[in-house]
Scaffold this motif. Structure first.
Motif, mmCIF file in Angstrom:
data_model
loop_
_atom_site.group_PDB
_atom_site.id
_atom_site.type_symbol
_atom_site.label_atom_id
_atom_site.label_comp_id
_atom_site.label_asym_id
_atom_site.label_seq_id
_atom_site.Cartn_x
_atom_site.Cartn_y
_atom_site.Cartn_z
ATOM 1 N N ALA A 1 0.835 -1.204 0.000
ATOM 2 C CA ALA A 1 0.000 0.000 0.000
ATOM 3 C C ALA A 1 0.874 1.260 0.000
ATOM 4 O O ALA A 1 0.573 2.248 -0.684
ATOM 5 C CB ALA A 1 -0.932 -0.008 1.206
ATOM 6 N N ILE A 2 1.970 1.216 0.758
ATOM 7 C CA ILE A 2 2.890 2.366 0.787
ATOM 8 C C ILE A 2 3.553 2.546 -0.578
ATOM 9 O O ILE A 2 3.666 3.667 -1.092
ATOM 10 C CB ILE A 2 3.948 2.169 1.890
ATOM 11 N N ILE A 3 3.979 1.430 -1.180
ATOM 12 C CA ILE A 3 4.632 1.517 -2.500
ATOM 13 C C ILE A 3 3.667 2.093 -3.530
ATOM 14 O O ILE A 3 4.033 2.957 -4.346
ATOM 15 C CB ILE A 3 5.130 0.122 -2.930
ATOM 16 N N ARG A 4 2.414 1.618 -3.501
ATOM 17 C CA ARG A 4 1.427 2.126 -4.448
ATOM 18 C C ARG A 4 1.199 3.624 -4.259
ATOM 19 O O ARG A 4 1.107 4.385 -5.227
ATOM 20 C CB ARG A 4 0.118 1.350 -4.292
ATOM 21 N N ALA A 5 1.121 4.065 -2.996
ATOM 22 C CA ALA A 5 0.916 5.492 -2.729
ATOM 23 C C ALA A 5 2.130 6.321 -3.150
ATOM 24 O O ALA A 5 1.989 7.426 -3.686
ATOM 25 C CB ALA A 5 0.628 5.702 -1.241
ATOM 26 N N VAL A 6 3.341 5.794 -2.953
ATOM 27 C CA VAL A 6 4.553 6.503 -3.367
ATOM 28 C C VAL A 6 4.612 6.639 -4.888
ATOM 29 O O VAL A 6 4.947 7.704 -5.429
ATOM 30 C CB VAL A 6 5.804 5.774 -2.823
ATOM 31 N N LEU A 7 4.273 5.556 -5.584
ATOM 32 C CA LEU A 7 4.279 5.612 -7.046
ATOM 33 C C LEU A 7 3.257 6.622 -7.561
ATOM 34 O O LEU A 7 3.523 7.369 -8.512
ATOM 35 C CB LEU A 7 3.989 4.224 -7.618
ATOM 36 N N GLN A 8 2.092 6.644 -6.916
ATOM 37 C CA GLN A 8 1.077 7.613 -7.324
ATOM 38 C C GLN A 8 1.520 9.032 -7.005
ATOM 39 O O GLN A 8 1.312 9.954 -7.794
ATOM 40 C CB GLN A 8 -0.248 7.304 -6.626
ATOM 41 N N ARG A 9 2.143 9.208 -5.871
ATOM 42 C CA ARG A 9 2.652 10.528 -5.482
ATOM 43 C C ARG A 9 3.694 11.023 -6.481
ATOM 44 O O ARG A 9 3.684 12.178 -6.897
ATOM 45 C CB ARG A 9 3.254 10.441 -4.073
ATOM 46 N N GLY A 10 4.587 10.148 -6.885
ATOM 47 C CA GLY A 10 5.589 10.530 -7.877
ATOM 48 C C GLY A 10 4.981 10.815 -9.231
ATOM 49 O O GLY A 10 5.415 11.725 -9.941
ATOM 50 N N LEU A 11 3.938 10.057 -9.604
ATOM 51 C CA LEU A 11 3.288 10.273 -10.888
ATOM 52 C C LEU A 11 2.604 11.630 -10.948
ATOM 53 O O LEU A 11 2.633 12.307 -11.987
ATOM 54 C CB LEU A 11 2.275 9.150 -11.142
ATOM 55 N N ILE A 12 2.000 12.054 -9.850
ATOM 56 C CA ILE A 12 1.348 13.366 -9.819
ATOM 57 C C ILE A 12 2.375 14.472 -10.055
ATOM 58 O O ILE A 12 2.131 15.424 -10.796
ATOM 59 C CB ILE A 12 0.621 13.564 -8.477
ATOM 60 N N SER A 13 3.530 14.354 -9.434
ATOM 61 C CA SER A 13 4.576 15.354 -9.631
ATOM 62 C C SER A 13 5.118 15.337 -11.053
ATOM 63 O O SER A 13 5.627 16.339 -11.547
ATOM 64 C CB SER A 13 5.718 15.110 -8.645
ATOM 65 N N LEU A 14 5.016 14.182 -11.703
ATOM 66 C CA LEU A 14 5.588 14.026 -13.038
ATOM 67 C C LEU A 14 4.671 14.541 -14.143
ATOM 68 O O LEU A 14 5.150 14.920 -15.222
ATOM 69 C CB LEU A 14 5.891 12.545 -13.283
ATOM 70 N N LEU A 15 3.358 14.564 -13.896
ATOM 71 C CA LEU A 15 2.406 14.852 -14.968
ATOM 72 C C LEU A 15 2.584 16.220 -15.631
ATOM 73 O O LEU A 15 2.476 16.317 -16.854
ATOM 74 C CB LEU A 15 0.974 14.701 -14.439
#
Length: 570
Positions: A220-234
């Motif tokens: 769950a933490i990994i999924r949230a981190v990946l999503q957090r990084g994706l938001i910054s990347l968009l």
């Protein structure tokens, strides 16, 4: 958002549409004469011939009547008839667009693979609780070469020296491999570095520590981190895809791919204005659609689960020592190239055509029998001085934009959404090909990053307490802006502008390579590379010589970009 900012956006959007629609009339040339030259360069331009052309093509109605006619046609999907072939423009451009879209999809797959390769180590270190590493050397190398330069290198390596792929054409699935790598590797390297930085930053944020202490599962933490990084990347993803569309124009030229970029470039050089209008409009529509889609996806993801997180966009970094070392080595080699080549004559045709390199002719001769070492060295000095002038113009424009952010918001967003090659084609349609047109095209785009930096710095300066006390001393807003804010902006922005000089030089080179810059026999890097491409299988040194010089400058550009972010973030 202020009303001035919305007005600026509206004016910029209407202005670019009017510019595209009125290209035949804004070029300063008689549209009938331009049409005649596009269809037949040898026919005499007599008054009777031009009058017949105006009547046959409806040019005697005037620009505004034709503007309405063009707008009605575009709404129906009719972009008019080509001045060169006499065939409908829209069908051909849509077919070329499908080729370019196929190439971009494969390029994005390559970019995704590179992103995964570069971000997995950062994810592994974050899960293990270790500090994130700086940007890897592989990622730096992937982001070093511009698309047109990487395409030339791949062509030399895998189509000339090792003939594993065809150097030209679009006939089989194998023909997509080298172009997709040329487009996807730089984009994937840049985005991969960004994503790795975002993942490392996310693992160091407080919410991750809180989740771990609360016993939330690791996945769950990994999924949230990946999503957090994706938001910054968009936000950066949209700009990269738009830049990918601009880079595809050069890649399509290198590999002779019948895409919309190559078709639009050919229309610009041939002055086929209906085809040029349609190509530019389709490319602009693609760029705007990508930007809006990325913003929409970002808002949806942020609204679902990331409202409490900081959504700052990361920048790729690397160790300071490696940045300075890379910049120092590249600069020394470029200086050595200048010292060896400047005393030699770049114009003299005293050697055998396509002569092999030897001790007296270290880089060989070009197709005209001229010394390639001399031409590349003189081109280095010329291109870098020209880039320095462009950087100073962008510096002044960016400082003014920082003082009036609302007024410049529309042009700034438009400049960020337009590839430089697209601006270059519009300038060529208005002014014709030439070095001044290439400079103008780069200025129209390159000022935007400096303006964004200036706007952020100006907002920070305005928030300082001592500046808020100036009205109590009788100092008005105009004096405050020009005597207090501008001097505070000058130092950081000047350093930023100087570190952008190598990147600007490469952009000028790309326009020269596409035929939108300096005319022959100018010893300009892009022109030298373009002149050597027809002989690449017979005399590869004519291509390798400018590639070496541009690679050194690209390494200097990457180092400068890293140092720019480091200084601006302190």
């Amino acid at each position: 958002m202020s009303a001035i900012a919305w007005l600026s956006r509206g004016v910029a959007a209407v202005g670019i549409l009017l510019l595209i629609a009125l290209l035949p009339w804004l070029s300063g040339r008689d549209p009938a004469l331009a049409l005649l030259r596009a269809r037949s360069g040898e026919q005499e331009a007599s008054a009777e011939t031009l009058a017949a052309i105006r009547t046959a093509w409806g040019l005697d109605q005037g620009p505004f009547a034709l503007l309405l006619q063009w707008a009605r046609g575009m709404l129906r999907g009719d972009a008019g008839v080509s001045w060169v072939s006499g065939k409908p423009v829209m069908a051909g451009m849509l077919h070329a667009g499908s080729v370019s879209l196929t190439l971009m999809c494969w390029s994005l797959l390559v970019a995704v693979a590179v992103i995964l390769m570069l971000s997995l180590p950062a994810l592994w270190r974050g899960v293990a609780g270790r500090q994130p590493a700086s940007g890897s050397a592989v990622a730096v190398l992937l982001t070093t070469l511009p698309e047109f330069l990487l395409a030339t290198v791949l062509l030399l390596l895998f189509a000339v020296w090792q003939p594993w792929f065809s150097p030209y054409g679009w006939q089989s699935p194998r023909d997509v491999v080298l172009p997709a790598l040329a487009l996807g590797l730089p984009a994937g390297g840049y985005l991969g570095r960004l994503y790795a930085e975002a993942i490392g930053t996310a693992f160091s944020e407080r919410w991750v520590i809180t989740w771990r202490m609360a016993g939330i599962r690791r996945w769950a933490i990994i999924r949230a981190v990946l999503q957090r990084g994706l938001i910054s990347l968009l936000p950066v993803l949209g700009q990269v895809i738009v830049a990918l569309a601009g880079g595809a124009i050069a890649v399509e030229k290198v590999f002779a791919i019948p895409g919309i970029g190559r078709a639009t470039l050919g229309a610009a050089i041939a002055q086929d204005l209906p085809a040029l209008q349609c190509g530019i409009l389709l490319l602009l529509f693609f760029a705007m659609s990508v930007s809006c889609a990325c913003r929409l996806v970002q808002s949806v993801l942020a609204g679902r689960a990331m409202r409490s997180f900081s959504l700052s966009t990361p920048e790729p970094t690397q160790k300071a020592n490696s940045s300075y070392l890379l910049a120092g080595i590249s600069l020394c080699l470029l200086v050595a190239l200048l010292m060896a080549g400047l005393p030699r004559d770049p114009w003299q045709t005293a050697f055998t055509r396509l002569a092999d390199p030897d001790w007296g002719l270290p880089f060989g001769a070009d197709a005209m029998g001229r010394d390639l070492l001399a031409r590349v060295a003189h081109g280095t000095l010329h291109t870098c001085l020209l880039a320095l002038g462009v950087a100073l113009i962008c510096l002044v424009t960016g400082m003014i934009a920082g003082i009036y952010p609302g007024v410049f918001s529309g042009p700034m967003e438009l400049a960020n959404a337009l590839p430089t090659t697209l601006a270059g084609m519009m300038v060529v349609a208005l002014l014709g090909p030439g070095e001044s047109g290439a400079v103008l095209a780069v200025v129209l785009i390159a000022w935007a990053p400096l303006a964004a930096h200036s706007t952020a710095l100006a907002a920070e300066i305005r928030a300082r307490p001592w500046l808020r006390l100036l009205p109590l001393s009788g100092i008005g807003p105009v004096r405050r802006d020009y005597f207090y804010i501008l001097p505070a902006l000058a130092g950081p922005l000047f350093r930023h502008a100087m570190l952008r000089v190598p990147g600007i030089a490469l952009t000028l080179t790309s326009l020269g390579f596409l035929g939108l810059g300096a005319a022959p026999p100018s010893p300009e890097w892009g022109r030298i590379l373009a002149e050597g491409m027809p002989y690449v299988e017979r005399a590869w040194w004519g291509v390798l010589t400018p590639v070496i010089a541009m690679t050194l400058l690209a390494l200097l550009s990457v180092s400068g970009a890293s140092l720019t972010f480091r200084r601006s973030s302190k």
